[in-house]
Design a protein around this motif. Structure first.
Motif, PDB file in Angstrom:
ATOM      1  N   LYS A 160       0.830  -1.207   0.000  1.00 18.09           N
ATOM      2  CA  LYS A 160       0.000   0.000   0.000  1.00 18.09           C
ATOM      3  C   LYS A 160       0.864   1.257   0.000  1.00 18.09           C
ATOM      4  CE  LYS A 160      -4.233  -1.728   2.140  1.00 18.09           C
ATOM      5  NZ  LYS A 160      -5.173  -1.605   3.285  1.00 18.09           N
ATOM      6  N   ASP A 161       1.989   1.207   0.719  1.00 24.32           N
ATOM      7  CA  ASP A 161       2.869   2.374   0.756  1.00 24.32           C
ATOM      8  C   ASP A 161       3.635   2.536  -0.545  1.00 24.32           C
ATOM      9  OD1 ASP A 161       2.556   3.378   3.610  1.00 24.32           O
ATOM     10  OD2 ASP A 161       2.963   1.263   3.919  1.00 24.32           O
ATOM     11  N   ILE A 162       4.001   1.422  -1.176  1.00 26.25           N
ATOM     12  CA  ILE A 162       4.627   1.490  -2.498  1.00 26.25           C
ATOM     13  C   ILE A 162       3.646   2.120  -3.483  1.00 26.25           C
ATOM     14  CG2 ILE A 162       5.609   0.133  -4.385  1.00 26.25           C
ATOM     15  CD1 ILE A 162       6.380  -1.972  -2.259  1.00 26.25           C
ATOM     16  N   TYR A 163       2.392   1.704  -3.401  1.00 27.88           N
ATOM     17  CA  TYR A 163       1.330   2.260  -4.255  1.00 27.88           C
ATOM     18  C   TYR A 163       1.176   3.758  -4.032  1.00 27.88           C
ATOM     19  CZ  TYR A 163      -3.627   3.321  -5.314  1.00 27.88           C
ATOM     20  OH  TYR A 163      -4.789   3.880  -5.750  1.00 27.88           O
ATOM     21  N   MET A 164       1.204   4.180  -2.770  1.00 21.96           N
ATOM     22  CA  MET A 164       0.996   5.585  -2.445  1.00 21.96           C
ATOM     23  C   MET A 164       2.207   6.452  -2.781  1.00 21.96           C
ATOM     24  SD  MET A 164      -2.074   5.988  -1.099  1.00 21.96           S
ATOM     25  CE  MET A 164      -1.941   7.488  -0.137  1.00 21.96           C
ATOM     26  N   GLN A 165       3.419   5.895  -2.578  1.00 14.80           N
ATOM     27  CA  GLN A 165       4.624   6.716  -2.666  1.00 14.80           C
ATOM     28  C   GLN A 165       5.533   6.378  -3.842  1.00 14.80           C
ATOM     29  OE1 GLN A 165       6.545   7.316   1.214  1.00 14.80           O
ATOM     30  NE2 GLN A 165       4.717   6.521   2.208  1.00 14.80           N
ATOM     31  N   GLY A 166       5.304   5.242  -4.497  1.00 17.08           N
ATOM     32  CA  GLY A 166       6.133   4.843  -5.622  1.00 17.08           C
ATOM     33  C   GLY A 166       7.224   3.879  -5.209  1.00 17.08           C
TER      34      GLY A 166
END
Length: 263
Positions: A160-166
């Motif tokens: 989810k954090d990869i999705y949000m931040q790249g």
């Protein structure tokens, strides 16, 4: 062995644990190439103990994991701490339940257990301690005491954090942070909905049948992390589906979910 170390068995904290929903989750986990997962449902979800009672009726338990239609499901939970942040605890079912009983007076916001006290509790029960999404804007861990952070066994490279931040931006945050502390990084999809499986996967060099074996494989670096080229699509589809299902159940989105929807 391919394993996801941060997963949920329910759509949300307020929803009931559904055997049908979970069986579909298991089916999709296997379809996405997983042989195992850690079930790290929120410790203050509704009817936490009933969830494990239902799993006991659904699947045989080997003493270390549930044999869920060919998928190994290792028991765990995700715990909020007083300083802000979430910690994943994974271990023997009886030890997870024992720890959860000890947290009964810490389930409400404003009353969460202090980080050091949770670490002590986890060590007493012999549980694997993973710092969940350490750079999530709403529930970070990077601000906590360095000595306490070094007591963690791993940090969560969270889909989810990869999705949000790249991918590159998040890797640039978590990799040097974990390296300075001497703590390994593992992958977790943080899936509440089956479309998110496979977004990030831990690929172990050997099959593991106990949490001790999993922990040792990670400690020795005998694994790699695979990020799906479809991660953004998988997470976004899961977020949208979760939003729709919660609306159908009359649930309002959380603060984190509002941010996800706008990403």
């Amino acid at each position: 062995m391919n394993i996801d170390l941060h997963t949920h068995g329910k759509l949300s904290k307020k929803s009931d644990f559904s055997p049908e929903y979970f069986r579909e989750m298991v089916k999709e986990a296997k379809a996405n190439g997983l042989q195992a997962l850690a079930l790290t449902e929120h410790f203050n979800t509704s009817n936490f103990f009933a969830m494990y009672e239902t799993l006991d009726r659904m699947y045989p338990y080997s003493g270390h994991y549930y044999e869920a239609d060919g998928l190994k499901v290792f028991p765990g939970m995700e715990v909020d701490i007083a300083e802000t942040g979430h910690i994943l605890l994974i271990g023997l079912k009886e030890k997870i339940l024992e720890a959860r009983y000890s947290l009964e007076n810490y389930t409400r916001e404003g009353q969460f257990i202090p980080f050091e006290q949770l670490l002590d509790l986890a060590d007493e029960q012999g549980l694997w301690k993973i710092g969940a999404h350490p750079f999530r804007i709403s529930t970070p861990l990077h601000h906590l005491d360095r000595e306490l952070l070094t007591r963690l066994d791993a940090f969560d490279y969270n889909a989810k954090d990869i999705y949000m931040q790249g991918v590159e931006a998040y890797r640039a945050l978590i990799t040097p942070f974990a390296a300075k502390l001497g703590v390994p990084v593992i992958a977790g999809s943080d899936s509440h909905q089956c479309l998110q499986y496979g977004s990030v996967v831990n690929k172990l060099e050997q099959s593991c049948s106990t949490v001790a074996e999993l922990k040792e494989a990670v400690r020795l670096g005998r694994y790699s992390i695979e990020v799906s080229p479809c991660l953004h699509t998988k997470v976004k589809a899961s977020v949208m589906m979760k939003k729709l299902l919660k609306q159908m159940q009359g649930e309002a989105p959380s603060r984190d979910e509002e941010a996800e929807y706008s990403a």
